[in-house]
Design a protein around this motif. Sequence first.
Motif: not given
Length: 226
Positions: A97-109, A112-115, A122-129
């Motif tokens: 899940l974290r890998l998929a989430a990071l791939r989605a966030l990295e693909a955004l143009p 974000p400051d917060a999620v 919280d399967y995402l974790g740092g450095p994301w807020r």
Amino acid sequence: MPYQPPTHSVERSLRRTGATLVVGLDEVGRGAWAGPVTVGAAVTGLRRPPEGLTDSKLLTPRRREELAPLLADWVTAYALGQASSVECDELGMTAALRLAALRALEALPVRPDAVILDGKHDYLGGPWRVRTVIKGDQSCVCVAAASVLAKVHRDGQMAELAPEFPAFGFEANAGYPSPVHRAALEEFGPTEHHRLSWAFMDALPRWSHLKRSRITDDGEQLTLGF
């Protein structure tokens, strides 16, 4: 059943603490036996969403299909990330899940400051807020948008596999357990798209030679008896 439409209240609370750009994340496919796990990421701002937006699970397939292109044009930005069935086996679900989430966030143009993350973990974790919100896909506009976009995309992918594996009914069950899916597994065994470390494999002695070691959420590898 009537439901309350999602709002921007959580996003507004994050903005008051300095987060100018907020993204909503939601996953689909966590409980499936076949196919990838998909995470949608949507940035919506504070505009009024298309009519009828809510958690994708509360919408009919037809309504989801109608909403998805409207949302794609309406959102400020969105992206999708996936972890394959093989990665789910190799990493375990939390890490996948974290890998998929990071791939989605990295693909955004945009970055974000917060999620806002649907659920309580919280399967995402740092450095994301990260702000976790139980049933965020029902209560938060950006998470609901991510939910619909991810669900329609993944369902479409599984439907595309259906002609290759007609006995499994992927066009109807999207890789989730169903009577048709169970019967096909017993008769034909798992496909290359199945998660071979999942517990359903324990009930298929005929195909036990295909089982893989199971990874727990803390990363521990469990050896399965064959």
